[in-house]
Scaffold this motif. Structure first.
Motif, PDB file in Angstrom:
ATOM      1  N   PRO A 294       0.853  -1.210  -0.144  1.00 18.13           N
ATOM      2  CA  PRO A 294       0.164   0.047  -0.080  1.00 18.13           C
ATOM      3  C   PRO A 294       0.852   1.135  -0.011  1.00 18.13           C
ATOM      4  O   PRO A 294       2.000   1.169   0.657  1.00 18.13           O
ATOM      5  CB  PRO A 294      -0.829  -0.147   1.377  1.00 18.13           C
ATOM      6  CG  PRO A 294       0.369  -0.782   2.248  1.00 18.13           C
ATOM      7  CD  PRO A 294       0.949  -1.785   1.371  1.00 18.13           C
ATOM      8  N   THR A 295       0.284   2.458  -0.369  1.00 18.88           N
ATOM      9  CA  THR A 295       1.023   3.747  -0.182  1.00 18.88           C
ATOM     10  C   THR A 295       0.762   3.908   1.077  1.00 18.88           C
ATOM     11  O   THR A 295      -0.087   3.615   2.102  1.00 18.88           O
ATOM     12  CB  THR A 295       0.175   4.743  -1.036  1.00 18.88           C
ATOM     13  OG1 THR A 295       0.737   5.843  -1.185  1.00 18.88           O
ATOM     14  CG2 THR A 295      -1.424   5.021  -0.568  1.00 18.88           C
ATOM     15  N   THR A 296       1.660   4.866   1.508  1.00 15.66           N
ATOM     16  CA  THR A 296       1.461   5.640   2.859  1.00 15.66           C
ATOM     17  C   THR A 296       1.668   7.130   2.659  1.00 15.66           C
ATOM     18  O   THR A 296       1.970   7.709   3.669  1.00 15.66           O
ATOM     19  CB  THR A 296       2.824   5.302   3.849  1.00 15.66           C
ATOM     20  OG1 THR A 296       3.915   5.354   3.167  1.00 15.66           O
ATOM     21  CG2 THR A 296       2.896   3.786   4.299  1.00 15.66           C
ATOM     22  N   LEU A 297       1.375   7.687   1.264  1.00 16.84           N
ATOM     23  CA  LEU A 297       1.356   9.015   1.331  1.00 16.84           C
ATOM     24  C   LEU A 297      -0.253   9.447   2.014  1.00 16.84           C
ATOM     25  O   LEU A 297      -1.233   8.560   1.841  1.00 16.84           O
ATOM     26  CB  LEU A 297       0.929   9.151  -0.390  1.00 16.84           C
ATOM     27  CG  LEU A 297       2.168   9.250  -1.267  1.00 16.84           C
ATOM     28  CD1 LEU A 297       1.821   9.443  -2.700  1.00 16.84           C
ATOM     29  CD2 LEU A 297       3.282  10.336  -0.494  1.00 16.84           C
ATOM     30  N   PRO A 298      -0.029  10.555   2.430  1.00 20.41           N
ATOM     31  CA  PRO A 298      -1.282  11.128   2.910  1.00 20.41           C
ATOM     32  C   PRO A 298      -2.368  11.419   1.881  1.00 20.41           C
ATOM     33  O   PRO A 298      -2.828  12.659   1.728  1.00 20.41           O
ATOM     34  CB  PRO A 298      -0.813  12.131   3.792  1.00 20.41           C
ATOM     35  CG  PRO A 298       0.270  12.836   3.068  1.00 20.41           C
ATOM     36  CD  PRO A 298       0.934  11.570   2.583  1.00 20.41           C
ATOM     37  N   TYR A 299      -3.008  10.341   1.332  1.00 22.25           N
ATOM     38  CA  TYR A 299      -3.921  10.864   0.140  1.00 22.25           C
ATOM     39  C   TYR A 299      -5.146  11.577   0.669  1.00 22.25           C
ATOM     40  O   TYR A 299      -5.645  12.500  -0.108  1.00 22.25           O
ATOM     41  CB  TYR A 299      -4.329   9.553  -0.401  1.00 22.25           C
ATOM     42  CG  TYR A 299      -5.127   8.551   0.587  1.00 22.25           C
ATOM     43  CD1 TYR A 299      -6.237   8.323   0.950  1.00 22.25           C
ATOM     44  CD2 TYR A 299      -4.163   7.589   1.049  1.00 22.25           C
ATOM     45  CE1 TYR A 299      -6.517   7.392   1.739  1.00 22.25           C
ATOM     46  CE2 TYR A 299      -4.495   6.535   2.016  1.00 22.25           C
ATOM     47  CZ  TYR A 299      -5.888   6.571   2.347  1.00 22.25           C
ATOM     48  OH  TYR A 299      -6.540   5.396   3.164  1.00 22.25           O
ATOM     49  N   GLU A 300      -5.640  11.467   1.751  1.00 17.87           N
ATOM     50  CA  GLU A 300      -6.968  12.290   2.408  1.00 17.87           C
ATOM     51  C   GLU A 300      -6.429  13.743   2.200  1.00 17.87           C
ATOM     52  O   GLU A 300      -7.333  14.582   1.952  1.00 17.87           O
ATOM     53  CB  GLU A 300      -7.337  11.648   3.790  1.00 17.87           C
ATOM     54  CG  GLU A 300      -7.896  10.450   3.762  1.00 17.87           C
ATOM     55  CD  GLU A 300      -8.234   9.604   5.034  1.00 17.87           C
ATOM     56  OE1 GLU A 300      -7.526  10.332   5.995  1.00 17.87           O
ATOM     57  OE2 GLU A 300      -9.215   9.107   5.204  1.00 17.87           O
ATOM     58  N   LYS A 301      -5.254  14.216   2.858  1.00 17.64           N
ATOM     59  CA  LYS A 301      -4.770  15.490   2.893  1.00 17.64           C
ATOM     60  C   LYS A 301      -4.796  16.073   1.286  1.00 17.64           C
ATOM     61  O   LYS A 301      -5.102  17.203   1.035  1.00 17.64           O
ATOM     62  CB  LYS A 301      -3.557  15.521   3.558  1.00 17.64           C
ATOM     63  CG  LYS A 301      -3.116  15.828   4.893  1.00 17.64           C
ATOM     64  CD  LYS A 301      -1.901  16.241   5.293  1.00 17.64           C
ATOM     65  CE  LYS A 301      -1.785  16.361   6.642  1.00 17.64           C
ATOM     66  NZ  LYS A 301      -0.439  16.451   6.937  1.00 17.64           N
ATOM     67  N   ILE A 302      -4.120  15.279   0.267  1.00 22.16           N
ATOM     68  CA  ILE A 302      -3.936  15.330  -0.965  1.00 22.16           C
ATOM     69  C   ILE A 302      -5.376  15.878  -1.636  1.00 22.16           C
ATOM     70  O   ILE A 302      -5.589  16.794  -2.095  1.00 22.16           O
ATOM     71  CB  ILE A 302      -3.032  14.401  -1.703  1.00 22.16           C
ATOM     72  CG1 ILE A 302      -1.730  14.325  -1.104  1.00 22.16           C
ATOM     73  CG2 ILE A 302      -3.254  14.732  -3.246  1.00 22.16           C
ATOM     74  CD1 ILE A 302      -1.020  13.201  -1.685  1.00 22.16           C
ATOM     75  N   LEU A 303      -6.168  15.016  -1.320  1.00 18.49           N
ATOM     76  CA  LEU A 303      -7.444  15.239  -1.965  1.00 18.49           C
ATOM     77  C   LEU A 303      -8.563  16.163  -1.518  1.00 18.49           C
ATOM     78  O   LEU A 303      -9.041  16.876  -2.337  1.00 18.49           O
ATOM     79  CB  LEU A 303      -8.403  13.819  -1.927  1.00 18.49           C
ATOM     80  CG  LEU A 303      -8.398  12.692  -2.899  1.00 18.49           C
ATOM     81  CD1 LEU A 303      -6.831  12.232  -2.882  1.00 18.49           C
ATOM     82  CD2 LEU A 303      -9.237  11.616  -2.857  1.00 18.49           C
ATOM     83  N   ALA A 304      -8.377  16.686  -0.015  1.00 24.42           N
ATOM     84  CA  ALA A 304      -8.761  17.778   0.502  1.00 24.42           C
ATOM     85  C   ALA A 304      -8.218  18.923  -0.068  1.00 24.42           C
ATOM     86  O   ALA A 304      -9.098  20.029   0.155  1.00 24.42           O
ATOM     87  CB  ALA A 304      -8.900  17.639   1.965  1.00 24.42           C
ATOM     88  N   ALA A 305      -7.108  19.181  -0.608  1.00 21.44           N
ATOM     89  CA  ALA A 305      -6.317  20.470  -0.856  1.00 21.44           C
ATOM     90  C   ALA A 305      -6.822  20.791  -2.328  1.00 21.44           C
ATOM     91  O   ALA A 305      -7.153  19.931  -3.103  1.00 21.44           O
ATOM     92  CB  ALA A 305      -5.050  20.189  -0.825  1.00 21.44           C
TER      93      ALA A 305
END
Length: 414
Positions: A294-305
């Motif tokens: 899996p990714t460990t990028l903060p995808y929720e932060k990215i999508l919210a920006a």
């Protein structure tokens, strides 16, 4: 910020001066009289003679690298001198490409500075010359291959990633153009991103971060030999974040949630694979090798920006063979227990593979560093442009993609 690269560039200038003076290891030569044009070259190198690559080189000024390299190569008369010269020339090419994209020095032609293609085609001119080189000394094929590999890694920035102290550390990778038999004009926005962001400082709430980048070929062989892991291994324990980047779907950006163990498809030399991804011996790995990482990028932060004009998706889809089954199916919400990978969210090509290799390395090293893969939109020409190597729509699309990837990094680091 790349002190090491500046030193190597200086070394390249010094080597050029030494060749002119013809010290031990070099001989005077009047031209490229040491190249055998009849020696077979790779599929990628054969494309170099087509009209579009030549136009890209001419209109960027990067046609200067091939002719000069051949002349200087002909003067070399020892293997030691060849090794030093080739590494310096590779580093010089990488630095010239980064500087051109980032606006340092003369543009060298009317092709927009942001273009990644001059680096790709100029590199092929140098590896082609090395493949056809008739040196003045005995050069076993294994040693020639080593010199070509040294050119590949040094001209991609792979062996000169150098983070200064006191800053957060972000590593980003890009790719060469690919699918060139479909359209020889193709560019790769991930490569353009790597050139644009190398050495760039990003402000974060807890202090500045510096981005260091490297490029990778769209070729199975170097991946299977460990070029990805060798590039990332020494840096990963010290990183604040890493992301591999490649060109993906039309009109959208994907943060790929899962990376799969399977690889398949034609590479730039028209070689194919349809196997599980092999990890070279000596590389830290996880045993047994997982089907998905899996990714460990903060995808929720990215999508919210708010990052730019292209919609950004958290892509959880994978292709798998479910436990107890024999037929691949698409699982839109990620892998199911006990399944066998046939594609990650980013497919089963080299973009998925670089993501799989780097995130597996992260887990093998037992690191908590955020890391994963970003798929950019396809870099498209204007709809009515079927022949020109560039147009305003194409150039604006590239600018927007690169800017949005930078914004994604900023959002992830926030």
């Amino acid at each position: 910020m790349r002190t090491v690269l500046r030193r190597i560039l200086t070394c390249g200038i010094v080597i050029g001066s030494l060749i002119a003076a013809a010290p031990a290891g070099y001989a005077q030569t009047t031209g490229a009289d040491c190249v055998d044009r009849a020696v077979p070259v790779t599929v990628s190198e054969r494309r170099l003679d087509l009209a579009v690559p030549q136009e890209v080189l001419r209109r960027s000024g990067f046609d200067r690298f091939g002719a000069k390299f051949e002349r200087q190569l002909c003067a070399i008369r020892t293997k030691h001198a060849a090794s030093a010269f080739i590494r310096a020339e590779g580093d010089s090419l990488w630095r010239a490409a980064v500087d051109r994209v980032q606006g340092r020095g003369p543009a060298g032609g009317d092709l927009t500075r942001a273009d990644d293609r001059p680096l790709y085609w100029a590199r092929l001119a140098l590896t082609k010359a090395l493949r056809q080189w008739k040196p003045r000394f005995t050069l076993p094929e294994a040693d020639r291959t080593g010199l070509i590999n040294a050119m590949e890694t040094s001209s991609r920035g792979q062996d000169t990633v150098n983070f200064p102290p006191g800053l957060k550390r972000v590593m980003v990778s890009g790719f060469d153009p690919f699918q060139l038999d479909g359209d020889i004009r193709r560019s790769n926005p991930s490569g353009a991103t790597a050139l644009a962001l190398d050495g760039v400082i990003i402000k974060t709430p807890t202090g500045p971060a510096i981005v260091q980048t490297a490029m990778f070929p769209v070729l199975w062989g170097p991946f299977e030999a460990g070029t990805v892991e060798r590039t990332f291994l020494s840096q990963m324990p010290k990183l604040t974040m890493f992301t591999t980047v490649s060109q993906g779907r039309v009109g959208r950006i994907d943060i790929e949630r899962y990376n799969g163990r399977w690889h398949t498809g034609l590479d730039n030399d028209n070689l194919t694979r349809a196997t599980t991804i092999p990890i070279p011996s000596g590389i830290p790995t996880v045993t047994p090798q997982p089907e998905f990482v899996p990714t460990t990028l903060p995808y929720e932060k990215i999508l919210a920006a708010t990052t730019g004009r292209f919609p950004v998706f958290d892509n959880t889809s994978v292709t798998e063979i479910p436990a107890g089954a024999t037929t691949p199916v698409v699982s839109p919400t990620g892998p199911t227990p006990g399944s066998t990978a046939r594609a990650g969210g980013g497919g089963s090509y080299l973009s998925n593979e670089i993501a799989y290799r780097t995130t597996l390395l992260r887990d093998a090293l037992k690191l908590k560093v955020p890391g994963g893969h970003v798929h950019t939109p396809v870099l498209q020409f204007a709809p009515d442009n079927t022949t020109a190597i560039t147009d305003p729509t194409f150039e604006q699309n590239r600018v927007d993609i690169v800017a949005q990837v930078k914004k994604i990094l900023e959002a992830a680091l926030s």
